[in-house]
Design a protein around this motif. Structure first.
Motif, mmCIF file in Angstrom:
data_model
loop_
_atom_site.group_PDB
_atom_site.id
_atom_site.type_symbol
_atom_site.label_atom_id
_atom_site.label_comp_id
_atom_site.label_asym_id
_atom_site.label_seq_id
_atom_site.Cartn_x
_atom_site.Cartn_y
_atom_site.Cartn_z
ATOM 1 N N PHE A 96 0.845 -1.193 0.000
ATOM 2 C CA PHE A 96 0.000 0.000 0.000
ATOM 3 C C PHE A 96 0.880 1.243 0.000
ATOM 4 O O PHE A 96 2.019 1.218 0.484
ATOM 5 N N LEU A 97 0.322 2.313 -0.531
ATOM 6 C CA LEU A 97 0.906 3.646 -0.377
ATOM 7 C C LEU A 97 -0.085 4.461 0.434
ATOM 8 O O LEU A 97 -1.237 4.646 0.011
ATOM 9 N N VAL A 98 0.330 4.928 1.606
ATOM 10 C CA VAL A 98 -0.551 5.667 2.507
ATOM 11 C C VAL A 98 -0.008 7.083 2.659
ATOM 12 O O VAL A 98 1.212 7.283 2.759
ATOM 13 N N PHE A 99 -0.899 8.076 2.669
ATOM 14 C CA PHE A 99 -0.466 9.463 2.819
ATOM 15 C C PHE A 99 -1.551 10.278 3.505
ATOM 16 O O PHE A 99 -2.710 9.844 3.625
ATOM 17 N N THR A 100 -1.166 11.471 3.953
ATOM 18 C CA THR A 100 -2.031 12.333 4.761
ATOM 19 C C THR A 100 -2.607 13.466 3.922
ATOM 20 O O THR A 100 -1.917 14.049 3.089
ATOM 21 N N LEU A 101 -3.874 13.783 4.150
ATOM 22 C CA LEU A 101 -4.552 14.906 3.508
ATOM 23 C C LEU A 101 -5.080 15.818 4.607
ATOM 24 O O LEU A 101 -6.121 15.541 5.211
ATOM 25 N N ASP A 102 -4.356 16.895 4.869
ATOM 26 C CA ASP A 102 -4.720 17.784 5.978
ATOM 27 C C ASP A 102 -4.614 19.222 5.516
ATOM 28 O O ASP A 102 -3.616 19.619 4.909
ATOM 29 N N GLY A 103 -5.656 20.014 5.779
ATOM 30 C CA GLY A 103 -5.638 21.416 5.387
ATOM 31 C C GLY A 103 -6.694 22.203 6.129
ATOM 32 O O GLY A 103 -7.642 21.629 6.678
ATOM 33 N N ASP A 146 -11.031 22.500 8.927
ATOM 34 C CA ASP A 146 -10.244 21.777 9.927
ATOM 35 C C ASP A 146 -10.525 20.274 9.890
ATOM 36 O O ASP A 146 -10.652 19.618 10.924
ATOM 37 N N ALA A 147 -10.604 19.733 8.677
ATOM 38 C CA ALA A 147 -10.776 18.290 8.506
ATOM 39 C C ALA A 147 -9.424 17.656 8.190
ATOM 40 O O ALA A 147 -8.512 18.308 7.674
ATOM 41 N N SER A 148 -9.291 16.373 8.508
ATOM 42 C CA SER A 148 -8.040 15.667 8.261
ATOM 43 C C SER A 148 -8.338 14.224 7.882
ATOM 44 O O SER A 148 -9.232 13.587 8.463
ATOM 45 N N TYR A 149 -7.578 13.713 6.916
ATOM 46 C CA TYR A 149 -7.824 12.366 6.389
ATOM 47 C C TYR A 149 -6.500 11.682 6.082
ATOM 48 O O TYR A 149 -5.449 12.325 5.982
ATOM 49 N N ARG A 150 -6.580 10.370 5.916
ATOM 50 C CA ARG A 150 -5.485 9.599 5.356
ATOM 51 C C ARG A 150 -6.029 8.751 4.217
ATOM 52 O O ARG A 150 -7.140 8.225 4.310
ATOM 53 N N ALA A 151 -5.261 8.635 3.159
ATOM 54 C CA ALA A 151 -5.659 7.860 1.992
ATOM 55 C C ALA A 151 -4.677 6.726 1.789
ATOM 56 O O ALA A 151 -3.466 6.868 2.028
ATOM 57 N N ALA A 152 -5.185 5.578 1.344
ATOM 58 C CA ALA A 152 -4.342 4.430 1.016
ATOM 59 C C ALA A 152 -4.713 3.945 -0.376
ATOM 60 O O ALA A 152 -5.903 3.827 -0.702
ATOM 61 N N ILE A 153 -3.714 3.678 -1.189
ATOM 62 C CA ILE A 153 -3.948 3.129 -2.521
ATOM 63 C C ILE A 153 -3.122 1.867 -2.691
ATOM 64 O O ILE A 153 -2.083 1.692 -2.045
ATOM 65 N N PRO A 163 3.969 10.589 2.294
ATOM 66 C CA PRO A 163 3.617 9.274 1.749
ATOM 67 C C PRO A 163 4.592 8.195 2.189
ATOM 68 O O PRO A 163 5.805 8.420 2.298
ATOM 69 N N GLU A 164 4.066 7.008 2.457
ATOM 70 C CA GLU A 164 4.885 5.870 2.863
ATOM 71 C C GLU A 164 4.379 4.610 2.155
ATOM 72 O O GLU A 164 3.181 4.324 2.167
ATOM 73 N N CYS A 165 5.305 3.862 1.533
ATOM 74 C CA CYS A 165 4.975 2.554 0.979
ATOM 75 C C CYS A 165 5.211 1.509 2.068
ATOM 76 O O CYS A 165 6.280 1.503 2.708
ATOM 77 N N LEU A 166 4.237 0.644 2.287
ATOM 78 C CA LEU A 166 4.387 -0.382 3.314
ATOM 79 C C LEU A 166 3.556 -1.601 2.951
ATOM 80 O O LEU A 166 2.626 -1.527 2.147
ATOM 81 N N PHE A 167 3.909 -2.728 3.557
ATOM 82 C CA PHE A 167 3.202 -3.981 3.317
ATOM 83 C C PHE A 167 2.323 -4.294 4.526
ATOM 84 O O PHE A 167 2.714 -4.086 5.678
ATOM 85 N N ALA A 168 1.117 -4.794 4.242
ATOM 86 C CA ALA A 168 0.181 -5.160 5.305
ATOM 87 C C ALA A 168 -0.780 -6.209 4.770
ATOM 88 O O ALA A 168 -0.949 -6.363 3.550
#
Length: 269
Positions: free
Chosen positions: A3-10, A122-129, A169-174
């Motif tokens: 997976f590639l996981v990253f943060t969406l914050d603004g 003031d919303a915050s999310y994380r996305a994984a692809i 962004p971080e690539c990791l296995f799960a």
């Protein structure tokens, strides 16, 4: 699975619902088209490159975790638009309707319309692809590098909504996407401990009870489902964008292998 996981914050974000006309509402979580569009911007893919955008949409599975829903903010704007007589005169003179927003303002007659646009504050999310087996698009590591050094400006749904933090962004296995989010949260917590209080607080955000909505193929077990019209079909700059319907599901954090089959529709919140 990788997976590639990253943060969406603004400070502000907007995740468009079906909203023709002057009422532009927003969902409380990111749409597929917005996340894939952000990735496309990072890669340097331009509007109108339907082949490259299509490979991204077709080749990636998506999940989104909500850290903070934020609050709804409705902005009042006014828009200058051509009148119907003005459009007819333009078509008669040029042989076609105005191809762009700028061209529409060249119509001989225009008028002003009010518009209401909803944002999340003031919303915050994380996305994984993750890549689908048949994907012909870029590798996850290539996307990760693009998010670190984007070709174009990244924003959260609308150009007036820049990111407050780098996406990290971080690539990791799960084993599954829920575990991927948990591993990423641990990594960000460790990073947050070493940073300033404001940034560190965001990176250390507790996600143990965060909602995760994903594409169906990433689900082991889910509570309910919803349909969203957020799969991009055409991004021709001279015509309105077209979208198709996608089914997404609300995951549970129980790693059971069973799948619920009774869908329940959900609308914008």
């Amino acid at each position: 699975m990788e997976f590639l996981v990253f943060t969406l914050d603004g400070p502000m974000s907007a995740w468009g619902d079906i909203s023709p006309g002057r009422q532009r509402t927003s969902w409380s979580r990111p749409s597929r088209s917005a996340v894939i569009g952000l990735i496309a911007a990072a890669l340097g893919i331009r509007h109108g490159d339907n082949e490259s955008l299509g490979r991204l949409h077709d080749g990636l599975s998506l999940a989104v975790e909500t850290l903070r829903r934020g609050k709804s903010l409705v902005d009042y704007q006014i828009i200058e638009m051509p009148t119907e007589p003005g459009l007819r005169k333009y078509r008669k003179e040029h042989g076609s309707p105005p191809p762009t927003r700028g061209a529409s303002l060249e119509c001989p007659e225009t008028h002003t319309l009010p518009s209401h646009r909803e944002y999340r504050v003031d919303a915050s999310y994380r996305a994984a692809i993750c890549r689908r087996p048949w994907s012909k698009g870029p590798a996850l590591e290539e996307i990760r590098e693009a998010l670190v050094r984007p070709k174009f400006q990244l924003y959260l749904g609308r150009k007036s909504c820049p990111l407050a933090l780098p996406p990290k962004p971080e690539c990791l296995f799960a084993d599954d996407v829920t575990s991927a989010f948990d591993r990423y949260a641990t990594l960000m917590g460790q990073l947050g401990d070493s940073l300033s209080s404001g940034v560190g607080r965001i990176l250390r955000e507790d996600t143990s009870d965060g909602e995760i909505w994903s594409d169906v193929e990433l689900a082991n077990k889910f509570e309910r489902s919803a349909e969203r019209r957020d799969v991009l079909l055409s991004s021709d700059v001279r015509r309105p964008r077209r979208f198709s319907v996608r089914r997404e599901v609300l995951l549970t954090r129980d790693h059971s292998a069973s799948i619920l089959s009774a869908p329940a529709e959900e609308g914008p919140q």
